[in-house]
Scaffold this motif. Structure first.
Motif: not given
Length: 66
Positions: A6, A16-17, A64
Motif C-alpha cells: 500500500l 484509512h487505506k 484489494g
C-alpha cells in the motif's frame, strides 16, 4: 500467502487505506517506509500487508477485493 504494498501520501487517507486492509483480514508485514518526494515536496509512505486465508492465487485477481 498474498502480498500487497500500500502506498500513498503521508496523510489520513493513507492511514484509512491501511486500516481498511487490516479490517479485511490483512496483517502488517514489518513496518512502514517513508520517503521525501523532492519533486512534489511531500512525504510518501508505504506499508506491506500479507494475508494467508484467500482464494487460490491468480494473476487476474484484484488483491484489494480479497
Amino acid at each position: 500467502m498474498l502480498y500487497r504494498l500500500l502506498t500513498g501520501l503521508d496523510d489520513s487517507a493513507f492511514c484509512h487505506k491501511v486500516s481498511a486492509a487490516l479490517a479485511q483480514g490483512w496483517t502488517l508485514h514489518e513496518g512502514p517506509v517513508y520517503a521525501f518526494d523532492a519533486a512534489a515536496g511531500v512525504m510518501r509512505c508505504a506499508q506491506a500487508v500479507v494475508k494467508d486465508d484467500h482464494a487460490p492465487y491468480s494473476p487476474e485477481m484484484k488483491l484489494g477485493d480479497q
